[in-house]
Design a protein around this motif. Structure first.
Motif, PDB file in Angstrom:
ATOM      1  N   ASP A 297      12.174  12.213  -6.554  1.00 28.22           N
ATOM      2  CA  ASP A 297      10.778  13.349  -5.412  1.00 28.22           C
ATOM      3  C   ASP A 297       9.274  13.377  -6.104  1.00 28.22           C
ATOM      4  OD1 ASP A 297      11.087  15.244  -7.673  1.00 28.22           O
ATOM      5  OD2 ASP A 297      10.621  16.704  -6.341  1.00 28.22           O
ATOM      6  N   ALA A 298       8.789  12.047  -4.551  1.00 23.60           N
ATOM      7  CA  ALA A 298       7.508  11.628  -4.753  1.00 23.60           C
ATOM      8  C   ALA A 298       6.771  11.219  -6.370  1.00 23.60           C
ATOM      9  CB  ALA A 298       6.952  12.898  -4.726  1.00 23.60           C
ATOM     10  N   ALA A 299       7.435  10.402  -6.391  1.00 23.38           N
ATOM     11  CA  ALA A 299       7.268   9.703  -7.239  1.00 23.38           C
ATOM     12  C   ALA A 299       6.623   7.858  -7.264  1.00 23.38           C
ATOM     13  CB  ALA A 299       7.881   9.427  -8.556  1.00 23.38           C
ATOM     14  N   ASP A 300       6.014   7.089  -7.880  1.00 23.57           N
ATOM     15  CA  ASP A 300       5.944   5.663  -7.321  1.00 23.57           C
ATOM     16  C   ASP A 300       6.171   5.396  -8.427  1.00 23.57           C
ATOM     17  OD1 ASP A 300       4.280   5.872  -4.754  1.00 23.57           O
ATOM     18  OD2 ASP A 300       2.236   5.502  -5.186  1.00 23.57           O
TER      19      ASP A 300
ATOM     20  N   ASP B 105       0.654  -1.366  -0.045  1.00 20.46           N
ATOM     21  CA  ASP B 105      -0.378   0.262   0.226  1.00 20.46           C
ATOM     22  C   ASP B 105       1.050   1.336  -0.394  1.00 20.46           C
ATOM     23  OD1 ASP B 105      -1.783   1.659   0.028  1.00 20.46           O
ATOM     24  OD2 ASP B 105      -2.890   1.053   2.329  1.00 20.46           O
ATOM     25  N   ALA B 106       0.946   2.013  -1.229  1.00 16.80           N
ATOM     26  CA  ALA B 106       1.743   2.824  -1.724  1.00 16.80           C
ATOM     27  C   ALA B 106       1.513   4.478  -0.595  1.00 16.80           C
ATOM     28  CB  ALA B 106       2.391   3.110  -2.936  1.00 16.80           C
TER      29      ALA B 106
ATOM     30  N   ASP C  67       8.352   3.631  -3.883  1.00 10.86           N
ATOM     31  CA  ASP C  67       7.899   3.782  -3.786  1.00 10.86           C
ATOM     32  C   ASP C  67       7.043   5.515  -3.011  1.00 10.86           C
ATOM     33  OD1 ASP C  67       5.561   2.521  -5.272  1.00 10.86           O
ATOM     34  OD2 ASP C  67       4.761   1.049  -4.394  1.00 10.86           O
ATOM     35  N   THR C  68       7.114   6.892  -3.327  1.00 14.74           N
ATOM     36  CA  THR C  68       6.970   7.724  -2.597  1.00 14.74           C
ATOM     37  C   THR C  68       6.143   8.745  -2.490  1.00 14.74           C
ATOM     38  OG1 THR C  68       8.928   8.525  -4.341  1.00 14.74           O
ATOM     39  CG2 THR C  68       9.458   7.311  -2.368  1.00 14.74           C
TER      40      THR C  68
ATOM     41  N   ASN D 136       6.581   2.540   0.432  1.00 12.19           N
ATOM     42  CA  ASN D 136       6.480   1.124  -0.143  1.00 12.19           C
ATOM     43  C   ASN D 136       8.085   0.362  -0.843  1.00 12.19           C
ATOM     44  OD1 ASN D 136       3.767  -0.892  -0.850  1.00 12.19           O
ATOM     45  ND2 ASN D 136       4.625  -0.337   1.313  1.00 12.19           N
ATOM     46  N   VAL D 137       8.811  -0.511  -0.546  1.00 14.36           N
ATOM     47  CA  VAL D 137       9.381  -0.855  -1.509  1.00 14.36           C
ATOM     48  C   VAL D 137       8.749  -2.877  -1.927  1.00 14.36           C
ATOM     49  CG1 VAL D 137      11.347  -0.222  -0.129  1.00 14.36           C
ATOM     50  CG2 VAL D 137      10.608  -2.498   0.881  1.00 14.36           C
ATOM     51  N   HIS D 138       9.915  -3.146  -2.845  1.00 16.53           N
ATOM     52  CA  HIS D 138       9.793  -4.475  -4.162  1.00 16.53           C
ATOM     53  C   HIS D 138      10.455  -4.953  -4.039  1.00 16.53           C
ATOM     54  CE1 HIS D 138       5.603  -3.201  -3.451  1.00 16.53           C
ATOM     55  NE2 HIS D 138       5.902  -1.513  -4.020  1.00 16.53           N
ATOM     56  N   GLY D 139      11.276  -5.595  -4.161  1.00 14.34           N
ATOM     57  CA  GLY D 139      12.185  -6.407  -4.725  1.00 14.34           C
ATOM     58  C   GLY D 139      11.471  -7.929  -5.010  1.00 14.34           C
ATOM     59  N   PHE D 140      11.513  -8.082  -6.705  1.00 17.81           N
ATOM     60  CA  PHE D 140      10.707  -9.007  -7.688  1.00 17.81           C
ATOM     61  C   PHE D 140      12.416 -10.081  -7.713  1.00 17.81           C
ATOM     62  CE2 PHE D 140       8.104  -4.733  -8.594  1.00 17.81           C
ATOM     63  CZ  PHE D 140       7.294  -6.116  -8.262  1.00 17.81           C
TER      64      PHE D 140
END
Length: 217
Positions: free
Chosen positions: A109-112, A39-40, A72-73, A147-151
């Motif tokens: 700055d500030a983008a998902d 959830d961003a 995500d920021t 959020n952090v994602h690692g694929f």
């Protein structure tokens, strides 16, 4: 680059990833666990008065090989608070040792959805991932990351430990579980409820029902 079709988000809580209590958050509402909830709009922020660098460590249920990281920021309180420079390290030893830096990234700055492929030839395999948050976009008080994602793919398969036993369920009293393979069945001592669920990675998924309705957790 694009995320390979076979890759999954290994850093999601739903994949069994857990956050290690390394850098203290601003509050429970900004705890590191929110980095893994997909959830961003929820995330991590540093404790008042703390200064970077901040270290956040994620533990995985299996040894895993990563191909791409995404951040995500967009949901930060102000663009100047958004995380900017981040080092990514990985370890196969423990949450506190054996880390090797695999890459460094710079976020806008500030983008998902800000994605970065692991460089060719870099061995990005392990069970613990450390993010060193080195700077933000100018705010002097707080650094935020949503959020952090690692694929990637899991490269080990650990047998499921037996979790049969009696557990404390807070306001619902004790509940008893019997594990058969990855399946869980049992009952609780609150209104003679029935419990069913299963195991997946670090997670125990349970649903229980009572005469007045059903609960899940």
């Amino acid at each position: 680059g694009q995320t390979p079709a076979a890759a999954v988000d290994l850093l999601a809580f739903s994949s069994g990833a857990l956050i290690e209590p390394v850098a203290a958050p601003y509050s429970d509402a900004w705890d590191g666990l929110w980095l893994l909830d997909e959830d961003a709009q929820t995330g991590w922020a540093n404790a008042e008065g703390a200064k970077p660098p901040f270290e956040l460590v994620v533990s995985l249920p299996e040894q895993s090989r990563f191909s791409r990281f995404v951040f995500d920021t967009q949901g930060v309180e102000a663009p100047a608070k958004a995380a900017r420079e981040i080092d990514i390290l990985i370890s196969d030893q423990s949450a506190g040792a054996g880390f090797t830096r695999i890459m460094s990234v710079a976020l806008g700055d500030a983008a998902d959805g800000q994605g970065f492929d692991v460089p060719a030839g870099v061995a990005a395999t392990g069970r613990w991932v450390k993010f060193v948050l080195k700077s933000n976009h100018g705010d002097e008080g707080y650094l935020e990351l949503m959020n952090v994602h690692g694929f990637g793919v899991a490269v080990s398969s650990t047998p499921i430990a037996n979790v049969s036993g009696t557990y404390e369920g807070g306001e619902y009293g004790k509940f008893h579980l019997l594990q058969t393979g990855a399946q869980l069945t049992g009952c609780d001592e609150f209104n003679e409820g029935m419990v069913q669920g299963g195991l997946e990675g670090h997670l125990m998924w349970l649903a229980w029902s009572e005469e007045k309705g059903a609960k899940s957790g």
